[in-house]
Design an enzyme around this catalytic site. Sequence first.
Site, PDB file in Angstrom:
ATOM      1  N   GLU A  35       7.676   7.214  -8.020  1.00  0.00           N
ATOM      2  CA  GLU A  35       7.098   6.700  -7.016  1.00  0.00           C
ATOM      3  C   GLU A  35       8.696   6.925  -5.701  1.00  0.00           C
ATOM      4  OE1 GLU A  35       4.951   4.963  -4.607  1.00  0.00           O
ATOM      5  OE2 GLU A  35       6.841   4.615  -3.080  1.00  0.00           O
ATOM      6  N   GLN A  36       7.739   7.544  -4.415  1.00  0.00           N
ATOM      7  CA  GLN A  36       9.030   7.849  -3.852  1.00  0.00           C
ATOM      8  C   GLN A  36      10.061   6.983  -3.398  1.00  0.00           C
ATOM      9  OE1 GLN A  36       7.211   9.408  -0.505  1.00  0.00           O
ATOM     10  NE2 GLN A  36       6.059   7.694   0.747  1.00  0.00           N
ATOM     11  N   ARG A 109      -2.637  -7.104   0.562  1.00  0.00           N
ATOM     12  CA  ARG A 109      -1.838  -5.627  -0.198  1.00  0.00           C
ATOM     13  C   ARG A 109      -0.346  -6.335  -1.118  1.00  0.00           C
ATOM     14  NH1 ARG A 109      -4.345  -1.343   1.488  1.00  0.00           N
ATOM     15  NH2 ARG A 109      -3.032  -0.580   0.707  1.00  0.00           N
ATOM     16  N   TYR A 215     -11.039 -12.175   8.037  1.00  0.00           N
ATOM     17  CA  TYR A 215     -11.070 -12.874   6.417  1.00  0.00           C
ATOM     18  C   TYR A 215     -10.373 -13.321   5.796  1.00  0.00           C
ATOM     19  CZ  TYR A 215     -10.053  -8.589   4.096  1.00  0.00           C
ATOM     20  OH  TYR A 215      -9.445  -7.463   3.861  1.00  0.00           O
ATOM     21  N   ASP A 293      -6.768   7.624  -2.337  1.00  0.00           N
ATOM     22  CA  ASP A 293      -6.557   8.610  -1.392  1.00  0.00           C
ATOM     23  C   ASP A 293      -6.474  10.182  -1.784  1.00  0.00           C
ATOM     24  OD1 ASP A 293      -7.484   6.208  -0.543  1.00  0.00           O
ATOM     25  OD2 ASP A 293      -6.099   6.355   1.405  1.00  0.00           O
TER      26      ASP A 293
HETATM   27  C1  LIG Z   1      -7.707  -0.052   8.210  1.00  0.00           C
HETATM   28  C2  LIG Z   1      -8.025  -0.298   6.380  1.00  0.00           C
HETATM   29  C3  LIG Z   1      -8.628  -1.346   6.135  1.00  0.00           C
HETATM   30  C4  LIG Z   1      -8.911  -0.867   4.432  1.00  0.00           C
HETATM   31  N1  LIG Z   1      -9.824  -2.230   3.450  1.00  0.00           N
HETATM   32  C5  LIG Z   1      -9.184  -1.883   2.708  1.00  0.00           C
HETATM   33  C6  LIG Z   1     -10.802  -2.781   1.885  1.00  0.00           C
HETATM   34  O1  LIG Z   1     -11.010  -3.941   2.331  1.00  0.00           O
HETATM   35  N2  LIG Z   1     -11.218  -3.134   0.547  1.00  0.00           N
HETATM   36  C7  LIG Z   1     -10.870  -1.797   0.145  1.00  0.00           C
HETATM   37  O2  LIG Z   1     -10.866  -1.233  -1.624  1.00  0.00           O
HETATM   38  N3  LIG Z   1      -9.868  -0.439   0.814  1.00  0.00           N
HETATM   39  C8  LIG Z   1      -9.576  -0.395   1.831  1.00  0.00           C
HETATM   40  N4  LIG Z   1      -8.718   0.101   2.682  1.00  0.00           N
HETATM   41  C9  LIG Z   1      -8.915   1.763   2.013  1.00  0.00           C
HETATM   42  C10 LIG Z   1      -7.116   1.545   0.932  1.00  0.00           C
HETATM   43  O3  LIG Z   1      -6.412   0.625   1.999  1.00  0.00           O
HETATM   44  C11 LIG Z   1      -6.561   2.722   0.619  1.00  0.00           C
HETATM   45  O4  LIG Z   1      -8.098   3.578   0.295  1.00  0.00           O
HETATM   46  C12 LIG Z   1      -5.753   2.651  -0.684  1.00  0.00           C
HETATM   47  O5  LIG Z   1      -4.810   1.661  -0.448  1.00  0.00           O
HETATM   48  C13 LIG Z   1      -5.343   3.997  -1.687  1.00  0.00           C
HETATM   49  O6  LIG Z   1      -4.517   3.726  -2.411  1.00  0.00           O
HETATM   50  P1  LIG Z   1      -3.996   4.702  -3.559  1.00  0.00           P
HETATM   51  O7  LIG Z   1      -2.635   4.200  -4.766  1.00  0.00           O
HETATM   52  O8  LIG Z   1      -4.975   6.058  -3.547  1.00  0.00           O
HETATM   53  O9  LIG Z   1      -2.766   5.190  -1.898  1.00  0.00           O
HETATM   54  P2  LIG Z   1      -1.652   4.904  -1.582  1.00  0.00           P
HETATM   55  O10 LIG Z   1      -2.029   3.186  -1.651  1.00  0.00           O
HETATM   56  O11 LIG Z   1      -1.130   5.209  -0.144  1.00  0.00           O
HETATM   57  O12 LIG Z   1      -0.600   4.890  -2.151  1.00  0.00           O
HETATM   58  C14 LIG Z   1      -0.067   6.180  -2.178  1.00  0.00           C
HETATM   59  C15 LIG Z   1       1.426   5.934  -2.734  1.00  0.00           C
HETATM   60  O13 LIG Z   1       2.208   7.528  -3.486  1.00  0.00           O
HETATM   61  C16 LIG Z   1       3.669   6.877  -3.207  1.00  0.00           C
HETATM   62  N5  LIG Z   1       3.971   8.641  -2.631  1.00  0.00           N
HETATM   63  C17 LIG Z   1       3.554   8.904  -1.603  1.00  0.00           C
HETATM   64  N6  LIG Z   1       3.912  10.895  -1.700  1.00  0.00           N
HETATM   65  C18 LIG Z   1       4.643  10.374  -2.262  1.00  0.00           C
HETATM   66  C19 LIG Z   1       5.053  11.733  -2.906  1.00  0.00           C
HETATM   67  N7  LIG Z   1       6.163  12.640  -3.092  1.00  0.00           N
HETATM   68  N8  LIG Z   1       6.070  11.037  -3.863  1.00  0.00           N
HETATM   69  C20 LIG Z   1       6.346  10.486  -4.803  1.00  0.00           C
HETATM   70  N9  LIG Z   1       5.387   8.790  -4.377  1.00  0.00           N
HETATM   71  C21 LIG Z   1       4.700   8.660  -2.943  1.00  0.00           C
HETATM   72  C22 LIG Z   1       3.593   6.152  -1.533  1.00  0.00           C
HETATM   73  O14 LIG Z   1       4.736   5.419  -0.539  1.00  0.00           O
HETATM   74  C23 LIG Z   1       2.360   4.789  -1.896  1.00  0.00           C
HETATM   75  O15 LIG Z   1       3.110   3.930  -2.523  1.00  0.00           O
HETATM   76  C24 LIG Z   1      -8.830  -0.213   3.234  1.00  0.00           C
HETATM   77  C25 LIG Z   1      -7.999   0.985   5.156  1.00  0.00           C
HETATM   78  C26 LIG Z   1      -6.917   0.729   5.876  1.00  0.00           C
HETATM   79  C27 LIG Z   1      -6.823   1.618   6.503  1.00  0.00           C
END
Ligand SMILES: Cc1cc2nc3c(=O)[nH]c(=O)nc-3n(C[C@H](O)[C@H](O)[C@H](O)COP(=O)(O)OP(=O)(O)OC[C@H]3O[C@@H](n4cnc5c(N)ncnc54)[C@H](O)[C@@H]3O)c2cc1C
Length: 399
Positions: A35-36, A109, A215, A293
Amino acid sequence: MAHQASAIAIVGGGIGGLTAALSLLHAGFDVHVYEQMKDLREVGAGIQISPNASRILHRLGLAGKLAAMGVRPLAWHQRRWDDGRTLLHTPLGETVEAVFGFPHVQVHRADLLNALRDSFPAERLHLGHRFAGCTDRGDHVELSFENGARITSDAFVGADGIHSAVRRALFGDASPRFTGCVAYRGLVPAARLAHLRLPVESQVWMGPGKHFVHYYVQNQALVNFVAIVDQDDWARESWIEPADVAQALAAFEGWHPQVRAILGAVDETFVWGLFDRSPMAQWSVGRSTLLGDSCHAMLPFMAQGAAQAIEDGATLAACLAKGSPQDIPGALRRYESLRLPRASRVQTASRENKTRFHLPDGPQQQERDAQMASGSTDWSFKAVQWLHGHDAGIVEEGA
Ligand SMILES: Cc1cc2nc3c(=O)[nH]c(=O)nc-3n(C[C@H](O)[C@H](O)[C@H](O)COP(=O)(O)OP(=O)(O)OC[C@H]3O[C@@H](n4cnc5c(N)ncnc54)[C@H](O)[C@@H]3O)c2cc1C
């Protein structure tokens, strides 16, 4: 078993990366997360965990933590923007558990991220490691990090979020798309809103060009809100910025007093430019793949971004566990074939909800409201059966 020795490297310690890591660890793999950030941090905002995701978190041993930190809403309640008329009211609470077998939970979160991190061995989480590059050598993958660290692994998973560097390394550059929406988000102490007697519901207020969601989280101590507003462009450099509460309030001029009262009680808000991506043709190359994502960023209008990332981790672990350790690329292709069509469907549905939720008053809005009243769309059990009833840990042929 031979596969138990396989080493898996995950870049990104967010909700998706850590859930995948725990799923892989439970399946017996030698998994490490890079993790970065130097400290794991999350934005102050809530998230909805629907039964398709809580099912997986329960399986990973997090049922107790989820119950302790979360709020189980009694209903999903969609309402009209001005007079508050009910458009759809779906019972959740014990009913959703009876229907899907697992609860719907609302959490902060940061609480969810802490629960995942506390369940994962600290020596396997490598903070301060920013991904720099990867090379597939055929029988293993080499990874390098900006701090100079280099590692080798049998399989490599990019879980580094919407601006994914891993995706760029594997598939070339493609920027996420601004969706024409911004989201003001924040948390309000519930005591400050006691006079509103807010029910323990997830409420979604729908109106022309906007919608508003609120909520409870943290044992009903805080009310989480998300105020979504159509906006033509996003000219800022960062994708999340501190914002002026008055600006958010002005955007909801004329809306129901409950919506305005919640916004009026806010001390601090952040505005997010909402970006998504079109579904990809492919997530995996050789011994490398993507999740969360990084490969299926979506609008939050199905409340499924994190839930789909959580599902990814469960399917990935099951595919690697069931596959041959000699054929990791085959297991990753199987993972992709199970996950990509489903995540793409949720991405598309989330995008469609932007139009649907934000219809101006008129014939199309009336048609939408009539569909909702029939109980066959949106968050009616019938409409979300395919989504909330799914078990992402089942990967047998024909599943
Ligand atoms: C307004 C809003 C409301 C939302 N509500 C919901 C909800 O109610 N329910 C739901 O299921 N989802 C919801 N989401 C979506 C959800 O927040 C994301 O889809 C989810 O956090 C994606 O998880 P992830 O682990 O793929 O990415 P992230 O949570 O973005 O995590 C990525 C990680 O990778 C790390 N990283 C990035 N680049 C590097 C690199 N080069 N090297 C090493 N590490 C790196 C980052 O620091 C981070 O820790 C919402 C989103 C928004 C914007």
